[in-house]
Design a protein around this motif. Structure first.
Motif, PDB file in Angstrom:
ATOM      1  N   ARG A 185       3.409   0.447   2.957  1.00 23.85           N
ATOM      2  CA  ARG A 185       3.060  -0.585   3.919  1.00 23.85           C
ATOM      3  C   ARG A 185       2.959  -1.914   3.185  1.00 23.85           C
ATOM      4  NH1 ARG A 185      -1.549   1.371   8.247  1.00 23.85           N
ATOM      5  NH2 ARG A 185      -0.414   3.152   9.158  1.00 23.85           N
ATOM      6  N   GLU A 210      -6.870   7.656   1.026  1.00 21.82           N
ATOM      7  CA  GLU A 210      -5.526   8.227   0.964  1.00 21.82           C
ATOM      8  C   GLU A 210      -4.476   7.191   0.556  1.00 21.82           C
ATOM      9  OE1 GLU A 210      -4.484  10.190   4.542  1.00 21.82           O
ATOM     10  OE2 GLU A 210      -6.146  11.632   4.449  1.00 21.82           O
ATOM     11  N   TRP A 211      -4.863   5.943   0.588  1.00 17.02           N
ATOM     12  CA  TRP A 211      -3.911   4.873   0.270  1.00 17.02           C
ATOM     13  C   TRP A 211      -4.354   4.137  -0.991  1.00 17.02           C
ATOM     14  CZ3 TRP A 211       0.494   3.564   3.153  1.00 17.02           C
ATOM     15  CH2 TRP A 211       0.635   4.235   4.368  1.00 17.02           C
ATOM     16  N   GLU A 212      -3.385   3.726  -1.777  1.00 17.35           N
ATOM     17  CA  GLU A 212      -3.658   2.839  -2.905  1.00 17.35           C
ATOM     18  C   GLU A 212      -3.038   1.486  -2.584  1.00 17.35           C
ATOM     19  OE1 GLU A 212      -2.414   2.476  -7.556  1.00 17.35           O
ATOM     20  OE2 GLU A 212      -3.507   4.281  -6.911  1.00 17.35           O
ATOM     21  N   LYS A 217       1.008   4.476  -6.186  1.00 18.35           N
ATOM     22  CA  LYS A 217      -0.057   5.481  -6.228  1.00 18.35           C
ATOM     23  C   LYS A 217       0.224   6.567  -7.263  1.00 18.35           C
ATOM     24  CE  LYS A 217      -2.966   8.432  -3.401  1.00 18.35           C
ATOM     25  NZ  LYS A 217      -3.301   8.936  -2.050  1.00 18.35           N
ATOM     26  N   THR A 258       4.728   6.922   1.979  1.00 15.35           N
ATOM     27  CA  THR A 258       5.011   5.786   2.850  1.00 15.35           C
ATOM     28  C   THR A 258       4.488   4.507   2.218  1.00 15.35           C
ATOM     29  OG1 THR A 258       4.794   7.212   4.794  1.00 15.35           O
ATOM     30  CG2 THR A 258       4.693   4.833   5.177  1.00 15.35           C
ATOM     31  N   ALA A 299       0.851  -1.190   0.000  1.00 15.06           N
ATOM     32  CA  ALA A 299       0.000   0.000   0.000  1.00 15.06           C
ATOM     33  C   ALA A 299       0.882   1.234   0.000  1.00 15.06           C
ATOM     34  CB  ALA A 299      -0.921   0.003   1.221  1.00 15.06           C
ATOM     35  N   ASP A 300       0.429   2.275  -0.702  1.00 17.18           N
ATOM     36  CA  ASP A 300       1.231   3.495  -0.849  1.00 17.18           C
ATOM     37  C   ASP A 300       0.323   4.709  -0.689  1.00 17.18           C
ATOM     38  OD1 ASP A 300       3.250   5.292  -1.476  1.00 17.18           O
ATOM     39  OD2 ASP A 300       2.974   5.084  -3.636  1.00 17.18           O
ATOM     40  N   ASN A 301       0.763   5.681   0.115  1.00 20.00           N
ATOM     41  CA  ASN A 301       0.011   6.943   0.228  1.00 20.00           C
ATOM     42  C   ASN A 301       0.765   8.103  -0.412  1.00 20.00           C
ATOM     43  OD1 ASN A 301       2.059   7.518   2.017  1.00 20.00           O
ATOM     44  ND2 ASN A 301       0.729   7.953   3.768  1.00 20.00           N
ATOM     45  N   VAL A 348      -5.216  -0.733   5.619  1.00 20.82           N
ATOM     46  CA  VAL A 348      -5.615   0.566   5.050  1.00 20.82           C
ATOM     47  C   VAL A 348      -6.378   0.392   3.744  1.00 20.82           C
ATOM     48  CG1 VAL A 348      -3.758   1.834   6.182  1.00 20.82           C
ATOM     49  CG2 VAL A 348      -3.355   0.830   3.920  1.00 20.82           C
ATOM     50  N   ASP A 392      -9.142   2.931   2.491  1.00 21.32           N
ATOM     51  CA  ASP A 392      -8.824   4.311   2.870  1.00 21.32           C
ATOM     52  C   ASP A 392      -8.465   5.073   1.597  1.00 21.32           C
ATOM     53  OD1 ASP A 392      -7.577   6.701   3.685  1.00 21.32           O
ATOM     54  OD2 ASP A 392      -6.842   5.787   5.531  1.00 21.32           O
TER      55      ASP A 392
END
Length: 522
Positions: free
Chosen positions: A50, A63-65, A88, A48, A43-45, A58, A61
């Motif tokens: 994850r 804000e996250w892809e 993202k 950052t 996951a990428d915002n 996330v 969410d």
């Protein structure tokens, strides 16, 4: 103790080798749910990253892809060591993303898994698996990412070879002196592999491998999504984000399908935002029902493509006989998470009858086989082969045509240690610049033309004319020919036990040489 790690497209599985026991490690998610796999998710915002369970936390969410199946980027036809993964709003080198994913896997092995405390000492020894049809760049990236993540890599096996070890461990009674060959059918999340393994006692010789680098469970998910969108009024207005959410739900529902399933419910409304539902006039509880018969019909061409690959492998092994005449076949061993679909089992039994053995642990068989492979007490010995066709396009008939020259083919036996297998060629070129165009492919057709998944690598330029040596713009030099040779050249190709190839070109008269790994575009 060491780990067998099957880094998969949708899930990664880790098995432990512990004094003759090979348990699959379990991971605990934030909600307390226990899984026998680790999610291959990033996951990428925008700033950052994850991975794994932290990435799933996330999901949804805005804000996250969340990017699933990021491993598939390794098997693009033009992939090289500079291959990137699209996130993202940015792209990052694949080797960097995978190494970060593996570092998180290490942390979660220590903090989320049931790995015994005595095995957590900051030093992780592992045996890895890659698809048999994986080209050399994918192998190199995988190996380098594990090393950057500070895993002590003991060896890297082809996935079907590892599954073959697990088969022998569980189904030894099916092997006889008359039937010693096992055909492994491995349908994973992103790739399909088939490998014929000769099993004599505890020695396994890989005879042939064929596969498809872009066919797996993701494609079966897409089949279900397309059926949903066809039935769904106004689906053309759904954006990419909405379709990804629906595809993820389709994957979840696909994994619940069993032989008695008649309809597959897709909870469309629950996986769209309020604005998306309003745009196409749906309620939050809207469900699309897909007939299992329709889904099987849509999936059948994908399964038949895998059967075509088995047919190609069979013809190469025994000649043009009907598929049913695998006279010395002990069994067809079916592994890989996507192989659990009923349509796969039905089509395989149509062709292979009672010889089909589906692993009790289809998603874990490879990791278990890896854990067994380097257990000295188990005593298994695996002889791998190159599994692909590697070669170079050369000019023939004094430049009138281009021919493909095979350097290493599927019969090339790989070394079992740190030595290399070499192939050498010597000649006297009459043109001033050598332009080597290397590719790997699944197989050659009857005319010797590359077929199957074809991957091209870096074009190599070598100055046969001594006057051009040291030139920084060799690619701009016009190719000239003369009556007398410029020099005498030797090409030396070396392939190691991981299937990674290195080339050295030498002017044998002056000693001038160039060396390069042939696994990567740079």
């Amino acid at each position: 103790m060491h780990l067998g790690i099957d880094f998969g497209t949708t899930h990664s599985v880790v098995a432990l080798s512990d004094r003759g026991n090979y348990p699959v490690l379990q991971f605990t998610a934030d909600d307390g749910t226990i899984y026998d796999h680790y999610p291959s998710v990033v996951a990428d915002n925008g700033s950052t990253l994850r991975f794994g369970f932290d990435a799933l936390a996330v999901d949804g969410d805005p804000e996250w892809e969340v990017r699933r199946s990021f491993k598939r980027s390794l098997y693009e036809v033009d992939a090289g060591f500079s291959q990137t993964i699209e996130l993202k709003d940015r792209s990052l080198p694949a080797v960097e993303v995978i190494a970060l994913f593996l570092r998180q896997l290490q942390r979660d092995l220590a903090e989320r898994s049931n790995l015994p405390a005595k095995a957590i000492n900051g030093h992780f020894s592992a045996v890895l698996a890659v698809p048999a049809n994986a080209h050399s760049a994918a192998r190199l990236i995988t190996l380098e990412a594990f090393r950057q993540a500070e895993f002590d890599v003991l060896a890297m096996l082809n996935e079907p070879s590892a599954a073959g070890i697990e088969y022998a461990h569980r189904y030894r009674s099916t092997l006889t002196h008359q039937r010693e060959n096992v055909l492994v059918y491995d349908l994973g999340g992103g790739t399909f592999d088939s490998t014929l393994v000769l099993m004599r006692d505890k020695r396994h010789d890989v005879l042939l491998s064929r596969g498809l680098g872009r066919l797996g469970g993701d494609d079966f998910d897409l089949c279900l999504l397309e059926l949903v969108l066809t039935q769904l009024r106004g689906s053309s207005s759904l954006n990419g984000s909405a379709r990804r959410r629906l595809k993820n739900h389709c994957r979840e529902q696909k994994e619940k399908i069993h032989p008695n399933t008649r309809r597959v419910p897709i909870e469309v409304g629950a996986h769209l935002t309020a604005a998306e539902r309003d745009a196409i006039g749906l309620s939050e509880d809207h469900v699309e029902m897909i007939a299992a018969e329709d889904y099987e019909k849509a999936c059948r061409p994908l399964v038949d493509r895998t059967l075509e690959v088995l047919g190609e492998l069979h013809r190469e092994w025994q000649g043009p006989k009907p598929t049913e005449e695998w006279g010395d076949l002990a069994g067809l061993y079916v592994v890989g998470g996507a192989s659990s679909l009923p349509v796969v089992a039905r089509r395989l039994r149509d062709v292979y009858g009672r010889r089909v053995h589906r692993s009790n642990y289809p998603a874990s068989a490879i990791a278990i086989g890896l854990a067994i492979a380097f257990d000295q007490s188990a005593g298994y010995e695996v002889t791998e082969r190159f599994s692909r066709q590697f070669g170079v396009f050369r000019e023939g008939l004094s430049g009138e045509r281009v021919e493909f020259d095979v350097i290493f083919d599927g019969s090339t036996q790989l070394p079992g240690d740190d030595t290399v297998v070499e192939a050498r060629r010597r000649y006297r070129p009459r043109h001033n610049v050598g332009h080597y165009r290397f590719i790997e492919c699944g197989w050659l057709d009857s005319r010797g033309v590359p077929s199957g998944d074809i991957t091209s690598f870096a074009n190599v330029l070598y100055p046969f004319d001594p006057a051009l040596r040291g030139s920084q713009q060799l690619d701009r030099a016009p190719v000239l020919r003369q009556g007398e040779p410029f020099c005498e050249v030797e090409e030396c190709y070396r392939v190691d036990r991981n299937g990674i190839v290195e080339l050295t070109i030498t002017d044998v008269e002056t000693g001038y040489e160039q060396s390069q790994r042939l696994n990567a575009r740079r």
